[in-house]
Design an enzyme around this catalytic site. Structure first.
Site, PDB file in Angstrom:
ATOM      1  CG  HIS A  54     -12.456   1.165   0.095  1.00 55.50           C
ATOM      2  ND1 HIS A  54     -12.631  -0.087  -0.426  1.00 55.50           N
ATOM      3  CD2 HIS A  54     -11.739   1.002   1.243  1.00 55.50           C
ATOM      4  CE1 HIS A  54     -12.065  -0.975   0.363  1.00 55.50           C
ATOM      5  NE2 HIS A  54     -11.517  -0.355   1.383  1.00 55.50           N
ATOM      6  NE  ARG A  55      -9.252  -2.084  -0.845  1.00 54.26           N
ATOM      7  CZ  ARG A  55      -9.520  -3.373  -0.964  1.00 54.26           C
ATOM      8  NH1 ARG A  55      -9.309  -3.971  -2.111  1.00 54.26           N
ATOM      9  NH2 ARG A  55      -9.974  -4.073   0.060  1.00 54.26           N
TER      10      ARG A  55
ATOM     11  CD  GLU B 108      -8.956   2.349   3.097  1.00 55.68           C
ATOM     12  OE1 GLU B 108      -8.553   1.434   3.819  1.00 55.68           O
ATOM     13  OE2 GLU B 108      -8.999   2.226   1.843  1.00 55.68           O
TER      14      GLU B 108
ATOM     15  CG  ASP C  10      -5.516  -0.652   1.918  1.00 53.24           C
ATOM     16  OD1 ASP C  10      -6.146  -0.715   2.975  1.00 53.24           O
ATOM     17  OD2 ASP C  10      -6.069  -0.619   0.786  1.00 53.24           O
TER      18      ASP C  10
ATOM     19  CG  HIS D 242      -6.234  -4.485   0.190  1.00 55.82           C
ATOM     20  ND1 HIS D 242      -6.325  -5.856   0.226  1.00 55.82           N
ATOM     21  CD2 HIS D 242      -7.012  -4.037   1.204  1.00 55.82           C
ATOM     22  CE1 HIS D 242      -7.126  -6.227   1.209  1.00 55.82           C
ATOM     23  NE2 HIS D 242      -7.555  -5.145   1.817  1.00 55.82           N
TER      24      HIS D 242
ATOM     25  CD  GLU E 171      -6.791  -1.099   6.267  1.00 54.53           C
ATOM     26  OE1 GLU E 171      -7.640  -0.777   5.403  1.00 54.53           O
ATOM     27  OE2 GLU E 171      -6.648  -2.265   6.691  1.00 54.53           O
TER      28      GLU E 171
ATOM     29  CE  LYS F  70      -4.950  -3.750   4.232  1.00 53.98           C
ATOM     30  NZ  LYS F  70      -6.234  -4.083   4.873  1.00 53.98           N
TER      31      LYS F  70
ATOM     32  CG  ASP G 258     -15.101  -0.271  -3.258  1.00 55.95           C
ATOM     33  OD1 ASP G 258     -14.052   0.125  -2.727  1.00 55.95           O
ATOM     34  OD2 ASP G 258     -15.529  -1.445  -3.141  1.00 55.95           O
TER      35      ASP G 258
HETATM   36  O1  G3P Z   1     -10.142   0.903   5.984  1.00 57.12           O
HETATM   37  C1  G3P Z   1     -11.366   0.333   5.616  1.00 57.12           C
HETATM   38  C2  G3P Z   1     -11.179  -0.948   4.859  1.00 57.12           C
HETATM   39  O2  G3P Z   1     -10.335  -0.696   3.777  1.00 57.12           O
HETATM   40  C3  G3P Z   1     -10.637  -2.066   5.719  1.00 57.12           C
HETATM   41  O3  G3P Z   1     -10.511  -3.273   5.055  1.00 57.12           O
HETATM   42  O4  G3P Z   1      -9.447  -5.022   3.707  1.00 57.12           O
HETATM   43  O5  G3P Z   1     -10.561  -3.115   2.568  1.00 57.12           O
HETATM   44  O6  G3P Z   1      -8.415  -2.772   3.761  1.00 57.12           O
HETATM   45  P1  G3P Z   1      -9.692  -3.547   3.722  1.00 57.12           P
HETATM   46 MG    MG Z   2      -8.214  -0.599   3.550  1.00 59.69          MG
END
Ligand code: G3P
Ligand code: MG
Length: 246
Positions: free
Chosen positions: A6-7, A33, A35, A48, A108, A110, A228
């Site tokens: 994640h990120r 993943e 953003d 993000h 992702e 935004k 994460d």
């Molecule tokens: O894509 C999964 C998750 O990242 C969605 O929420 O706010 O962490 O971008 P957020």
């Molecule tokens: Mg995200």
């Protein structure tokens, strides 16, 4: 069951920066993943928040900075007391880094607080240029954006992000011609996975950062776990992702 950082590997390094992705590679993730937003001059950048305040030494909206201005900010040092100066990455820079690895990408987009003109098309064109479209899922909380994108680019795989408990979300995903549902882990169940599979829809869930969450989504047999802490999972005999502890 794939483990997706994640990120990058946001539990171990400043999120959405190159060292976060390098950490993820070290932890042998199946994919990432991250953003994306647009700078004032229309560059796809990886961040993000819509503003730079939380994760950099600057203040303001990404949409109001040119790429050159964003590149002068430090997106690393907020994370630890050690100075780890990091530039904001562009999507192109990330794809350059990823092209020699066999990774799955979850981009992702935004779109909400700020609506970025043509961000979907820009992302798709970049992924296609690098030959990474088939390895990628484009997700968003903006479902209209995903529907429009799918209509313009039928080859794109879309993932419907949500953080609530909708009724029969697999019907909604089908209606949007999406390939995946991306629920927050709280809203994962075996019924969701099984009923979605009937319609050819896979379940990818976030952000799985604890033993409890990992157990819940593993027993439901989701396709992808977004975490994460990718270093905290190992693959079991059947390919399931087992939580080892923090
Ligand atoms: O894509 C999964 C998750 O990242 C969605 O929420 O706010 O962490 O971008 P957020
Ligand atoms: Mg995200």
């Amino acid at each position: 069951m794939k483990v997706i950082g994640h990120r990058g590997a946001a539990g171990s390094a400043p999120e959405n920066t190159l060292i976060s992705f390098l950490k993820g590679l070290e932890y042998k993730v199946d994919g990432f993943e991250f953003d994306v937003q647009l700078s004032r001059d229309g560059e796809v950048v990886v961040c993000h928040d819509e503003r730079v305040d939380r994760t950099s030494n600057g203040m303001g909206w990404i949409k109001d900075f040119t790429l050159q201005e964003l590149k002068r900010l430090d997106f690393g040092s907020w994370f630890t007391q050690l100075s780890v100066y990091q530039e904001i990455p562009t999507l192109r820079e990330l794809l350059d880094m990823f092209k020699t690895f066999n990774l799955e990408l979850n981009v992702e987009i935004k779109s909400g607080l700020v609506q970025y003109p043509e961000i979907g098309e820009k992302v798709v064109n970049l992924l296609a240029e690098y030959g990474l479209l088939d390895n990628s899922i484009i997700s968003s909380f903006d479902h209209q954006l995903l529907l429009d994108l799918k209509q313009h680019f039928p080859r794109v795989k879309t993932g419907i992000l949500y953080d609530c408990a909708p009724i029969k979300p697999w019907l909604y995903a089908k209606f949007l011609n999406a390939q995946y549902l991306h629920p927050a882990w709280h809203f994962v169940s075996s019924e969701l996975v099984v009923s979605s599979a009937v319609f050819g829809i896979g379940i990818n869930t976030w952000t799985v950062n604890s033993s409890f969450a990992a157990h819940k989504v593993r027993t439901a047999h989701v396709a992808r776990i977004i975490t994460d802490y990718p270093q905290c999972f190992r693959k079991g005999a059947n390919g399931e992702a087992i939580w080892l502890g923090l």
